[in-house]
Design a protein around this motif. Structure first.
Motif, PDB file in Angstrom:
ATOM      1  N   MET A  91       3.233  38.020  23.899  1.00 52.22           N
ATOM      2  CA  MET A  91       2.187  37.150  23.374  1.00 52.22           C
ATOM      3  C   MET A  91       1.598  36.298  24.484  1.00 52.22           C
ATOM      4  O   MET A  91       2.319  35.830  25.362  1.00 52.22           O
ATOM      5  CB  MET A  91       2.742  36.229  22.284  1.00 52.22           C
ATOM      6  N   TYR A 103       2.051  37.502  17.011  1.00 48.72           N
ATOM      7  CA  TYR A 103       0.685  37.641  17.527  1.00 48.72           C
ATOM      8  C   TYR A 103       0.674  38.168  18.954  1.00 48.72           C
ATOM      9  O   TYR A 103       1.557  37.877  19.748  1.00 48.72           O
ATOM     10  CB  TYR A 103      -0.040  36.299  17.482  1.00 48.72           C
ATOM     11  N   ASP A 104      -0.374  38.928  19.245  1.00 49.61           N
ATOM     12  CA  ASP A 104      -0.621  39.335  20.628  1.00 49.61           C
ATOM     13  C   ASP A 104      -1.306  38.213  21.396  1.00 49.61           C
ATOM     14  O   ASP A 104      -1.035  38.003  22.579  1.00 49.61           O
ATOM     15  CB  ASP A 104      -1.495  40.593  20.660  1.00 49.61           C
ATOM     16  N   TYR A 105      -2.214  37.508  20.697  1.00 49.00           N
ATOM     17  CA  TYR A 105      -2.970  36.426  21.332  1.00 49.00           C
ATOM     18  C   TYR A 105      -3.090  35.238  20.379  1.00 49.00           C
ATOM     19  O   TYR A 105      -3.398  35.429  19.191  1.00 49.00           O
ATOM     20  CB  TYR A 105      -4.386  36.885  21.713  1.00 49.00           C
ATOM     21  N   LYS A 108      -5.654  44.135  18.239  1.00 49.96           N
ATOM     22  CA  LYS A 108      -4.717  43.059  18.565  1.00 49.96           C
ATOM     23  C   LYS A 108      -4.562  42.098  17.383  1.00 49.96           C
ATOM     24  O   LYS A 108      -5.486  41.882  16.603  1.00 49.96           O
ATOM     25  CB  LYS A 108      -5.203  42.275  19.790  1.00 49.96           C
ATOM     26  N   ASN A 109      -3.367  41.538  17.264  1.00 48.33           N
ATOM     27  CA  ASN A 109      -3.108  40.501  16.263  1.00 48.33           C
ATOM     28  C   ASN A 109      -3.445  39.143  16.872  1.00 48.33           C
ATOM     29  O   ASN A 109      -2.900  38.771  17.916  1.00 48.33           O
ATOM     30  CB  ASN A 109      -1.642  40.523  15.829  1.00 48.33           C
TER      31      ASN A 109
END
Length: 247
Positions: free
Chosen positions: A1, A113-115, A31-32
């Protein structure tokens, strides 16, 4: 993340526009994404047509958790804000761990989350410091104008102080030129000045002036969703691809 703060203490530099459109573009890349509004004006929520309800203020007050206040738009999770953040900021001043409040609320989200993109207030306040304390890197949307250089100096100084005192991993990922008119010679001159005088990256991507980006919030959408063929949408998709390659 990766946790990014979108920062510029000058108003009108496209922080909210950058946060929501980069977020939407990243979701289109699979992406999440979580967006967090740390500006008491609540422009992020307004721009995406969020319903009234609990906000990040309730999280700081201890009456709710992040997971309880999340709303969803365009496949993104969004944490809205409201005017109560002004009072929250005053109350934080008396706390020993005032810089760590946001970090303590979101650190458990690392696997979901990725970002995480944090839309910061237009000042280097305790709320902005909270955002920087919780972040890995900083994105600086910036007008390519002479007066913007003074603001850049202040941002760099603040990040250096936080890096030395609180958050050793924090650094500027890059400057994002926004509202760019390629016909203006001044834009290139300011960009060249930054490259020659500052040890900071300017992203290859730039966001061109486009009326569709101004229209999109009226419809509660990102420009990526509202007008995907517009220059702004294409620019933000390019920027999202650049971010993914860098991280």
């Amino acid at each position: 993340m990766a946790i990014f703060s979108v920062v510029n203490q000058k108003g009108g530099t496209g922080k909210t526009t950058t946060s929501l459109n980069l977020g939407s573009a990243l979701t289109m890349l699979g992406k999440n994404v979580l967006l967090i509004d740390m500006d008491s004006q609540g422009n992020l929520g307004y721009s995406l047509g969020l319903e009234e309800g609990p906000t990040i203020s309730d999280v700081f007050e201890g009456s709710a958790e992040i997971k309880d206040i999340i709303q969803q738009r365009e496949n993104m999770d969004i944490v809205p804000s409201d005017m109560r953040l002004v009072d929250i900021e005053l109350s934080l001043m008396d706390l020993d761990d005032r810089h760590n409040m946001l970090n303590s609320k979101i650190k458990h989200l690392s696997k979901k989350y990725d970002y995480i993109l944090i839309d910061c207030p237009p000042s280097l306040s305790i709320l902005a410091v909270n955002s920087l304390y919780a972040s890995d890197k900083v994105i600086v949307p910036m007008l390519m104008e002479v007066l913007s250089l003074q603001g850049l100096d202040q941002i760099i100084q603040t990040i250096e102080k936080i890096n030395a005192s609180y958050n050793k991993k924090l650094k500027i990922l890059g400057i994002l030129p926004v509202m760019v008119d390629k016909r203006r010679k001044l834009s290139q001159e300011v960009k060249d000045h930054i490259l020659e005088n500052y040890d900071v990256k300017i992203f290859d991507s730039m966001i061109r002036n486009n009326v569709k980006a101004s229209e999109a919030p009226s419809f509660g959408q990102s420009v990526v969703e509202y007008s995907p063929s517009s220059n702004s949408a294409k620019d933000y998709m390019d920027f999202a691809n650049e971010i993914v390659k860098l991280n």
